[in-house]
Design an enzyme around this catalytic site. Structure first.
Site, short mmCIF file in Angstrom:
data_model
loop_
_atom_site.label_atom_id
_atom_site.label_comp_id
_atom_site.label_asym_id
_atom_site.label_seq_id
_atom_site.Cartn_x
_atom_site.Cartn_y
_atom_site.Cartn_z
N ASN A 11 15.84 -11.12 4.20
CA ASN A 11 16.11 -9.76 3.72
C ASN A 11 17.16 -9.14 4.63
O ASN A 11 16.87 -8.82 5.79
CB ASN A 11 14.80 -8.95 3.78
CG ASN A 11 15.00 -7.49 3.43
OD1 ASN A 11 16.07 -7.09 2.97
ND2 ASN A 11 13.97 -6.69 3.66
N LYS A 13 18.56 -6.30 4.32
CA LYS A 13 18.46 -4.83 4.38
C LYS A 13 19.87 -4.22 4.22
O LYS A 13 20.66 -4.76 3.45
CB LYS A 13 17.76 -4.41 5.68
CG LYS A 13 16.44 -5.17 5.87
CD LYS A 13 15.60 -4.67 6.98
CE LYS A 13 14.31 -5.49 7.07
NZ LYS A 13 13.37 -5.00 8.07
N HIS A 94 8.80 -3.07 -0.28
CA HIS A 94 9.01 -3.22 1.16
C HIS A 94 8.57 -1.93 1.87
O HIS A 94 8.74 -0.85 1.33
CB HIS A 94 10.48 -3.52 1.46
CG HIS A 94 10.69 -3.94 2.88
ND1 HIS A 94 10.75 -3.05 3.91
CD2 HIS A 94 10.82 -5.18 3.43
CE1 HIS A 94 10.91 -3.72 5.05
NE2 HIS A 94 10.96 -5.01 4.78
N GLU A 96 9.86 -0.29 4.13
CA GLU A 96 10.93 0.70 4.31
C GLU A 96 11.16 1.50 3.03
O GLU A 96 11.54 2.66 3.07
CB GLU A 96 12.20 -0.01 4.80
CG GLU A 96 12.04 -0.45 6.26
CD GLU A 96 12.80 -1.70 6.64
OE1 GLU A 96 13.74 -2.10 5.92
OE2 GLU A 96 12.42 -2.30 7.67
N GLU A 164 3.65 -8.06 5.56
CA GLU A 164 4.53 -7.59 6.62
C GLU A 164 3.89 -6.40 7.32
O GLU A 164 4.00 -5.26 6.86
CB GLU A 164 5.89 -7.16 6.04
CG GLU A 164 6.67 -8.26 5.38
CD GLU A 164 8.16 -7.99 5.41
OE1 GLU A 164 8.89 -8.89 5.84
OE2 GLU A 164 8.59 -6.89 5.02
N GLY A 170 10.97 -5.66 12.96
CA GLY A 170 12.09 -5.28 13.81
C GLY A 170 11.71 -4.90 15.22
O GLY A 170 12.51 -4.32 15.96
N SER A 208 9.35 -9.88 12.54
CA SER A 208 9.78 -10.51 13.80
C SER A 208 9.63 -12.03 13.80
O SER A 208 9.34 -12.63 14.85
CB SER A 208 9.06 -9.88 15.00
OG SER A 208 9.40 -8.51 15.10
P1 13P Z 1 12.39 -8.49 10.94
O1 13P Z 1 12.34 -9.98 10.71
O2 13P Z 1 13.74 -8.01 11.38
O3 13P Z 1 11.26 -8.02 11.81
O4 13P Z 1 12.17 -7.79 9.49
C1 13P Z 1 11.13 -8.20 8.71
C2 13P Z 1 11.30 -7.59 7.36
O5 13P Z 1 11.12 -6.41 7.17
C3 13P Z 1 11.70 -8.48 6.26
O6 13P Z 1 11.55 -7.86 5.04
#
Ligand code: 13P
Length: 248
Positions: A11, A13, A94, A96, A164, A170, A208
């Site tokens: 992803n 983003k 997601h 976010e 997740e 992150g 992560s």
């Molecule tokens: P990270 O791998 O950067 O922690 O992000 C995970 C994520 O949100 C994937 O959708």
């Protein structure tokens, strides 16, 4: 039924300009014949070009879609538009999107239905916040999100579930192996209760994931792959994760 194919999904983003297409070209060169399925979800601006770059090796996904096929919805993108641009997958729900755009489970289920009608495979995300984990609510939160966000039309063919934990995204922090196993066991149990093919849904861990922890995570029960953010932006990192998945 044959064991479902493992899945490494990236992803991106809100990251990536046209220059980043070379990362997808490199992935496609490196993983021709990969046992695991590979998906990159770039920003919408890159989907059409990414589909060209990925060819038959790297499938392309959107990061969100609208519940309707077309209309007066400035800034939104529909599932048929994603499909038309060359996407085969789409992430919905997601954290976010849930946080920044106030998406509810019901909205996410509607998006998933639209995506399935357009022929896209959905990657439906669930995950608890740190406060929810600290409050001992993790399993209730996950069960509620799963029940509300996964529509009745979901099958092991058209849907993938990604766990997740919000606090692991992150941050460089990951849950313990026991914590991941506990949530994935719950996902599997609930999917099997609800769907005839619940045993075959692929369950991804996300948050992560990096080359140094991928093998350990892929060895856990009911982990069929990963949804990777930061470490999917560079071909070398994501390739190491794909290699770990292929060896698991
Ligand atoms: P990270 O791998 O950067 O922690 O992000 C995970 C994520 O949100 C994937 O959708």
């Amino acid at each position: 039924m044959a064991a479902p194919r493992k899945l490494a999904a990236g992803n991106w983003k809100m990251n990536g300009m046209r220059g980043a297409l070379s990362e997808i070209e490199a992935l496609a060169r490196a993983h021709n014949g990969s046992r695991a399925e590979i998906v990159i979800c770039p920003p919408a601006t890159l989907i059409a070009a990414a589909a060209q770059a990925g060819g038959s090796v790297v499938a392309i996904g959107g990061q969100d879609c609208h519940r309707l096929d077309s209309g007066a919805h400035t800034g939104d993108i529909s599932a048929p538009q994603l499909r038309d641009a060359g996407a085969s997958h789409v992430i919905v729900g997601h954290s976010e999107r849930r946080t920044n755009h106030a998406e509810t489970d019901a909205m996410i289920a509607d998006k998933a239905i639209a995506a399935h009608e357009a022929g896209l495979v959905t990657i439906i995300c669930v995950g608890e916040t740190e406060a929810e984990r600290d409050g001992g609510e993790t399993l209730d939160v996950i069960a509620g999100q799963l029940a509300g966000s996964v529509p009745e039309c979901a099958t092991a063919e058209n849907s993938v579930i990604a766990y997740e934990p919000v606090w692991a995204i992150g941050t460089g922090r990951t849950p313990t192996n026991d914590q991941i196993t506990e949530v994935h066991a719950l996902l599997r149990e609930r999917l099997m209760q609800r769907f005839a093919d619940g045993e075959d849904f692929r369950l991804l861990y996300g948050g992560s994931v990096k080359p140094s922890n991928a093998s350990e995570i892929f060895a856990l029960a009911n982990v069929d792959g990963a949804l990777v953010g930061g470490a999917s932006l560079k071909e070398s990192d994501f390739s190491a994760i794909i290699a770990a998945l292929n060896e698991s």
